[in-house]
Design a protein around this motif. Structure first.
Motif, PDB file in Angstrom:
ATOM      1  N   PHE A  49       0.816  -1.059  -0.090  1.00  0.00           N
ATOM      2  CA  PHE A  49      -0.119   0.117  -0.106  1.00  0.00           C
ATOM      3  C   PHE A  49       0.822   1.118  -0.051  1.00  0.00           C
ATOM      4  O   PHE A  49       1.889   1.519   0.819  1.00  0.00           O
ATOM      5  CB  PHE A  49      -0.963   0.013   1.149  1.00  0.00           C
ATOM      6  N   ASN A  50       0.693   2.195  -0.886  1.00  0.00           N
ATOM      7  CA  ASN A  50       1.502   3.412  -1.074  1.00  0.00           C
ATOM      8  C   ASN A  50       0.807   4.321  -0.188  1.00  0.00           C
ATOM      9  O   ASN A  50      -0.520   4.514  -0.265  1.00  0.00           O
ATOM     10  CB  ASN A  50       1.611   3.872  -2.462  1.00  0.00           C
ATOM     11  N   PHE A  51       1.628   5.274   0.542  1.00  0.00           N
ATOM     12  CA  PHE A  51       1.169   6.400   0.911  1.00  0.00           C
ATOM     13  C   PHE A  51       2.177   7.559   1.348  1.00  0.00           C
ATOM     14  O   PHE A  51       3.121   7.269   0.375  1.00  0.00           O
ATOM     15  CB  PHE A  51       0.567   6.039   2.369  1.00  0.00           C
ATOM     16  N   GLY A  52       1.984   8.570   1.858  1.00  0.00           N
ATOM     17  CA  GLY A  52       2.914   9.638   1.665  1.00  0.00           C
ATOM     18  C   GLY A  52       2.495  10.715   0.777  1.00  0.00           C
ATOM     19  O   GLY A  52       1.271  10.783   0.630  1.00  0.00           O
ATOM     20  N   GLU A  53       3.522  11.397   0.052  1.00  0.00           N
ATOM     21  CA  GLU A  53       3.186  12.414  -0.906  1.00  0.00           C
ATOM     22  C   GLU A  53       2.670  11.605  -2.351  1.00  0.00           C
ATOM     23  O   GLU A  53       3.817  11.114  -3.058  1.00  0.00           O
ATOM     24  CB  GLU A  53       4.037  13.491  -1.045  1.00  0.00           C
ATOM     25  N   ILE A  54       1.605  11.742  -2.951  1.00  0.00           N
ATOM     26  CA  ILE A  54       1.282  10.991  -4.137  1.00  0.00           C
ATOM     27  C   ILE A  54       0.409  12.091  -5.027  1.00  0.00           C
ATOM     28  O   ILE A  54      -0.405  12.777  -4.377  1.00  0.00           O
ATOM     29  CB  ILE A  54       0.375   9.751  -3.721  1.00  0.00           C
ATOM     30  N   LYS A  55       0.695  11.913  -6.268  1.00  0.00           N
ATOM     31  CA  LYS A  55       0.176  12.704  -7.368  1.00  0.00           C
ATOM     32  C   LYS A  55      -0.972  12.087  -7.803  1.00  0.00           C
ATOM     33  O   LYS A  55      -0.681  10.825  -8.346  1.00  0.00           O
ATOM     34  CB  LYS A  55       1.316  13.388  -8.068  1.00  0.00           C
ATOM     35  N   PHE A  56      -2.019  12.615  -8.380  1.00  0.00           N
ATOM     36  CA  PHE A  56      -3.097  12.022  -8.772  1.00  0.00           C
ATOM     37  C   PHE A  56      -3.442  13.074  -9.968  1.00  0.00           C
ATOM     38  O   PHE A  56      -3.520  14.174  -9.777  1.00  0.00           O
ATOM     39  CB  PHE A  56      -4.285  11.971  -7.977  1.00  0.00           C
ATOM     40  N   SER A  57      -3.786  12.497 -11.138  1.00  0.00           N
ATOM     41  CA  SER A  57      -4.326  13.054 -12.171  1.00  0.00           C
ATOM     42  C   SER A  57      -5.891  12.998 -12.137  1.00  0.00           C
ATOM     43  O   SER A  57      -6.329  11.873 -11.921  1.00  0.00           O
ATOM     44  CB  SER A  57      -3.757  12.379 -13.636  1.00  0.00           C
ATOM     45  N   SER A  58      -6.562  14.089 -12.444  1.00  0.00           N
ATOM     46  CA  SER A  58      -7.960  13.951 -12.354  1.00  0.00           C
ATOM     47  C   SER A  58      -8.649  13.049 -13.201  1.00  0.00           C
ATOM     48  O   SER A  58      -9.633  12.502 -13.036  1.00  0.00           O
ATOM     49  CB  SER A  58      -8.740  15.541 -12.451  1.00  0.00           C
ATOM     50  N   LYS A  59      -8.225  12.636 -14.579  1.00  0.00           N
ATOM     51  CA  LYS A  59      -8.752  11.634 -15.397  1.00  0.00           C
ATOM     52  C   LYS A  59      -8.173  10.284 -15.259  1.00  0.00           C
ATOM     53  O   LYS A  59      -9.033   9.208 -14.988  1.00  0.00           O
ATOM     54  CB  LYS A  59      -8.177  12.193 -16.771  1.00  0.00           C
TER      55      LYS A  59
END
Length: 187
Positions: A49-59
Motif C-alpha cells: 500500500f502506497n502512502f505519503g506524498e502522491i500525485k493524482f491526475s483527475s482523469k
C-alpha cells in the motif's frame, strides 16, 4: 485378605486407565483445535500500500483517488491536499495529496516502510456452514480439511491480484497428539 487385594487391584487398574490420553478425535474437537490455532496464527492475504506524498491526475487516477477517499471516510487514512493545478487549455488537473495512515489502520498494517506498507487485504476465518472434514491417520495423527471463508478488509480495493473466483479456500492441517497438551496443529 482377598477382598483387600481385589480393591487395591481395582483402584490401580482404574488409576492407570484414567492416566491414559485420549487417542481419538471427533469432528467438534477437530474444529475447536483448528479454531484455537487460527486465533493464534491467522490466515490472511497481503498487498503493498502506497502512502505519503502522491500525485493524482483527475482523469487517469480518478479511481485510485476514490479508493483513498473511501479509506479516509472509514478513518484508516487522512488526506491533505498539498497542491492542485490545472493544465493550461486542458480539462485534466493534477492534485498532490499527503496521505497518512491513522491509528485505526494499525491492526491491518503488518510492516511499514517510509512510503509503503504491507497491509492485510483479506482475512480467512473458519466457515460455519461447511463442516470440518477429518481422517484419523493413526492413533496420534489426523488430517483435518476445513473451509475458510474470505473476509475483505478495508484495504481490499488495493489488492492488485484480487481474483473473485471464490469466497472461500480449503486448507488441510495435520494434527498431532501430544501427551502433555492433547491434540495440536503440527507445523
Amino acid at each position: 485378605m482377598k477382598k483387600l487385594t481385589f480393591y487395591i487391584l481395582s483402584i490401580l487398574i482404574i488409576g492407570f486407565a484414567g492416566c491414559t490420553t485420549k487417542t481419538t478425535i471427533n469432528q467438534d474437537e477437530a474444529g475447536s483445535v483448528i479454531t484455537d490455532y487460527l486465533k493464534a496464527n491467522p490466515e490472511y492475504k497481503t498487498t503493498r500500500f502506497n502512502f505519503g506524498e502522491i500525485k493524482f491526475s483527475s482523469k487517469s487516477d480518478k479511481l485510485d483517488l476514490a479508493k483513498y477517499k473511501i479509506l479516509e471516510s472509514k478513518g484508516m487514512v487522512s488526506l491533505k491536499l498539498k497542491e492542485a493545478s490545472k493544465k493550461f487549455l486542458s480539462k485534466d488537473s493534477s492534485f498532490v495529496y499527503q496521505i497518512t495512515l491513522t491509528e485505526k489502520a494499525s491492526p491491518l498494517v503488518l510492516k511499514q516502510d517510509e512510503d509503503k506498507a504491507t497491509v492485510k487485504v483479506v482475512e480467512y476465518v473458519l466457515s460455519d456452514e461447511k463442516p470440518v472434514d477429518f481422517s484419523q491417520v493413526n492413533s496420534s495423527t489426523s488430517k483435518v480439511t476445513v473451509s475458510l471463508k474470505k473476509v475483505n478488509t478495508d484495504f481490499a480495493p488495493f489488492d492488485k491480484d484480487a481474483s473473485e473466483n471464490s469466497n472461500f479456500i480449503t486448507k488441510t492441517y495435520k494434527l498431532k497428539l501430544s501427551k502433555d497438551e492433547g491434540w495440536k496443529v503440527q507445523k
